[in-house]
Scaffold this motif. Structure first.
Motif, PDB file in Angstrom:
ATOM      1  N   PRO A   1       0.795  -1.229   0.000  1.00  0.00           N
ATOM      2  CA  PRO A   1       0.000   0.000   0.000  1.00  0.00           C
ATOM      3  C   PRO A   1       0.829   1.280   0.000  1.00  0.00           C
ATOM      4  O   PRO A   1       0.323   2.331  -0.349  1.00  0.00           O
ATOM      5  CB  PRO A   1      -0.847  -0.112   1.266  1.00  0.00           C
ATOM      6  N   HIS A   2       2.107   1.218   0.397  1.00  0.00           N
ATOM      7  CA  HIS A   2       2.918   2.435   0.362  1.00  0.00           C
ATOM      8  C   HIS A   2       3.077   2.973  -1.046  1.00  0.00           C
ATOM      9  O   HIS A   2       3.217   4.161  -1.252  1.00  0.00           O
ATOM     10  CB  HIS A   2       4.313   2.197   0.951  1.00  0.00           C
ATOM     11  N   TRP A   3       3.121   2.099  -2.030  1.00  0.00           N
ATOM     12  CA  TRP A   3       3.373   2.600  -3.382  1.00  0.00           C
ATOM     13  C   TRP A   3       2.271   2.269  -4.371  1.00  0.00           C
ATOM     14  O   TRP A   3       2.227   2.822  -5.458  1.00  0.00           O
ATOM     15  CB  TRP A   3       4.716   2.130  -3.911  1.00  0.00           C
ATOM     16  N   ALA A   4       1.340   1.404  -4.021  1.00  0.00           N
ATOM     17  CA  ALA A   4       0.313   0.998  -4.979  1.00  0.00           C
ATOM     18  C   ALA A   4      -0.670   2.130  -5.275  1.00  0.00           C
ATOM     19  O   ALA A   4      -0.844   2.509  -6.420  1.00  0.00           O
ATOM     20  CB  ALA A   4      -0.434  -0.215  -4.464  1.00  0.00           C
ATOM     21  N   GLU A   5      -1.333   2.644  -4.282  1.00  0.00           N
ATOM     22  CA  GLU A   5      -2.277   3.736  -4.493  1.00  0.00           C
ATOM     23  C   GLU A   5      -1.920   4.860  -3.532  1.00  0.00           C
ATOM     24  O   GLU A   5      -2.060   4.706  -2.318  1.00  0.00           O
ATOM     25  CB  GLU A   5      -3.729   3.272  -4.290  1.00  0.00           C
ATOM     26  N   HIS A   6      -1.451   5.945  -4.094  1.00  0.00           N
ATOM     27  CA  HIS A   6      -1.046   7.075  -3.268  1.00  0.00           C
ATOM     28  C   HIS A   6      -0.962   8.344  -4.103  1.00  0.00           C
ATOM     29  O   HIS A   6      -0.990   8.295  -5.328  1.00  0.00           O
ATOM     30  CB  HIS A   6       0.302   6.804  -2.594  1.00  0.00           C
ATOM     31  N   ILE A   7      -0.867   9.455  -3.403  1.00  0.00           N
ATOM     32  CA  ILE A   7      -0.634  10.756  -4.007  1.00  0.00           C
ATOM     33  C   ILE A   7       0.786  11.151  -3.635  1.00  0.00           C
ATOM     34  O   ILE A   7       1.179  11.016  -2.469  1.00  0.00           O
ATOM     35  CB  ILE A   7      -1.632  11.792  -3.452  1.00  0.00           C
ATOM     36  N   ALA A   8       1.576  11.606  -4.605  1.00  0.00           N
ATOM     37  CA  ALA A   8       2.950  12.036  -4.330  1.00  0.00           C
ATOM     38  C   ALA A   8       3.062  13.534  -4.558  1.00  0.00           C
ATOM     39  O   ALA A   8       2.656  14.034  -5.607  1.00  0.00           O
ATOM     40  CB  ALA A   8       3.936  11.292  -5.225  1.00  0.00           C
ATOM     41  N   VAL A   9       3.589  14.233  -3.555  1.00  0.00           N
ATOM     42  CA  VAL A   9       3.750  15.683  -3.669  1.00  0.00           C
ATOM     43  C   VAL A   9       5.162  16.084  -3.251  1.00  0.00           C
ATOM     44  O   VAL A   9       5.777  15.444  -2.398  1.00  0.00           O
ATOM     45  CB  VAL A   9       2.714  16.444  -2.814  1.00  0.00           C
ATOM     46  N   TYR A  10       5.646  17.138  -3.900  1.00  0.00           N
ATOM     47  CA  TYR A  10       6.912  17.742  -3.504  1.00  0.00           C
ATOM     48  C   TYR A  10       6.635  18.767  -2.416  1.00  0.00           C
ATOM     49  O   TYR A  10       5.675  19.536  -2.503  1.00  0.00           O
ATOM     50  CB  TYR A  10       7.562  18.462  -4.688  1.00  0.00           C
ATOM     51  N   VAL A  11       7.463  18.760  -1.378  1.00  0.00           N
ATOM     52  CA  VAL A  11       7.376  19.751  -0.303  1.00  0.00           C
ATOM     53  C   VAL A  11       8.772  20.279  -0.017  1.00  0.00           C
ATOM     54  O   VAL A  11       9.769  19.620  -0.298  1.00  0.00           O
ATOM     55  CB  VAL A  11       6.760  19.149   0.988  1.00  0.00           C
ATOM     56  N   ARG A  12       8.842  21.451   0.542  1.00  0.00           N
ATOM     57  CA  ARG A  12      10.132  22.031   0.936  1.00  0.00           C
ATOM     58  C   ARG A  12      10.329  21.814   2.438  1.00  0.00           C
ATOM     59  O   ARG A  12       9.399  21.919   3.223  1.00  0.00           O
ATOM     60  CB  ARG A  12      10.171  23.511   0.607  1.00  0.00           C
ATOM     61  N   GLY A  13      11.551  21.491   2.834  1.00  0.00           N
ATOM     62  CA  GLY A  13      11.870  21.338   4.248  1.00  0.00           C
ATOM     63  C   GLY A  13      11.245  20.115   4.897  1.00  0.00           C
ATOM     64  O   GLY A  13      10.763  20.185   6.025  1.00  0.00           O
ATOM     65  N   LEU A  14      11.288  18.984   4.202  1.00  0.00           N
ATOM     66  CA  LEU A  14      10.650  17.764   4.717  1.00  0.00           C
ATOM     67  C   LEU A  14      11.207  17.352   6.075  1.00  0.00           C
ATOM     68  O   LEU A  14      10.456  16.926   6.946  1.00  0.00           O
ATOM     69  CB  LEU A  14      10.792  16.620   3.702  1.00  0.00           C
ATOM     70  N   ARG A  15      12.501  17.500   6.276  1.00  0.00           N
ATOM     71  CA  ARG A  15      13.091  17.100   7.561  1.00  0.00           C
ATOM     72  C   ARG A  15      12.509  17.900   8.736  1.00  0.00           C
ATOM     73  O   ARG A  15      12.379  17.378   9.836  1.00  0.00           O
ATOM     74  CB  ARG A  15      14.617  17.250   7.531  1.00  0.00           C
ATOM     75  N   GLN A  16      12.158  19.146   8.497  1.00  0.00           N
ATOM     76  CA  GLN A  16      11.541  19.973   9.533  1.00  0.00           C
ATOM     77  C   GLN A  16      10.030  19.743   9.589  1.00  0.00           C
ATOM     78  O   GLN A  16       9.418  19.817  10.661  1.00  0.00           O
ATOM     79  CB  GLN A  16      11.806  21.468   9.269  1.00  0.00           C
ATOM     80  N   LEU A  17       9.419  19.473   8.450  1.00  0.00           N
ATOM     81  CA  LEU A  17       7.976  19.300   8.380  1.00  0.00           C
ATOM     82  C   LEU A  17       7.509  18.009   9.047  1.00  0.00           C
ATOM     83  O   LEU A  17       6.474  17.993   9.732  1.00  0.00           O
ATOM     84  CB  LEU A  17       7.522  19.316   6.910  1.00  0.00           C
ATOM     85  N   LEU A  18       8.248  16.933   8.883  1.00  0.00           N
ATOM     86  CA  LEU A  18       7.803  15.634   9.386  1.00  0.00           C
ATOM     87  C   LEU A  18       7.554  15.634  10.899  1.00  0.00           C
ATOM     88  O   LEU A  18       6.495  15.161  11.342  1.00  0.00           O
ATOM     89  CB  LEU A  18       8.800  14.548   8.982  1.00  0.00           C
ATOM     90  N   PRO A  19       8.458  16.175  11.737  1.00  0.00           N
ATOM     91  CA  PRO A  19       8.149  16.222  13.178  1.00  0.00           C
ATOM     92  C   PRO A  19       6.932  17.091  13.493  1.00  0.00           C
ATOM     93  O   PRO A  19       6.172  16.794  14.422  1.00  0.00           O
ATOM     94  CB  PRO A  19       9.415  16.820  13.798  1.00  0.00           C
ATOM     95  N   GLN A  20       6.713  18.148  12.708  1.00  0.00           N
ATOM     96  CA  GLN A  20       5.536  18.998  12.914  1.00  0.00           C
ATOM     97  C   GLN A  20       4.258  18.222  12.603  1.00  0.00           C
ATOM     98  O   GLN A  20       3.258  18.348  13.318  1.00  0.00           O
ATOM     99  CB  GLN A  20       5.621  20.241  12.041  1.00  0.00           C
TER     100      GLN A  20
END
Length: 119
Positions: free
Chosen positions: A62-81
């Motif tokens: 399920p991680h790659w079969a059906e999903h939406i992929a988006v580019y984001v800036r500052g993922l390392r900072q965004l993920l803990p938020q």
């Protein structure tokens, strides 16, 4: 920015032909290491990605079969938020096949969303 949206299909040839009739351009048709047919169609700035499953074959992960992929800036900072806000992180930060930082989360409706570090 949207990168791609992925879906599972039972007939890769038919679905690629359909989107080509709508003006899409088939960019890729390969067999994955797991043995699934994979096709990519460019529609304007975005892409649709399809994984072919048939008969009794197991469903793709399920991680790659059906999903939406988006580019984001500052993922390392965004993920803990996102975690602090209660977002379910389903795949921790790691390098993507292209070498970008990548993680997977669930949106509020439980859809898989692939987050990729933007350029």
């Amino acid at each position: 920015m949207l990168k791609h949206v992925s879906f599972v299909t039972r007939d890769l040839s038919a679905v690629l032909a359909f989107y080509e009739r709508l003006g899409g351009v088939a960019e890729k048709r390969v067999v994955t290491a797991e043995g699934y047919g994979r096709g990519v169609v460019r529609l304007g700035e975005g892409k649709l990605q399809f994984f072919e499953v048939s008969g009794e074959a197991p469903q793709p992960h399920p991680h790659w079969a059906e999903h939406i992929a988006v580019y984001v800036r500052g993922l390392r900072q965004l993920l803990p938020q996102l975690r602090a806000a209660g977002v379910n992180v389903t795949r921790n930060l790691q390098p993507s096949p292209s070498g970008r930082d990548m993680a997977f989360v669930h949106d509020p409706d439980g859809r898989q969303v692939e987050l990729l570090e933007a350029d």
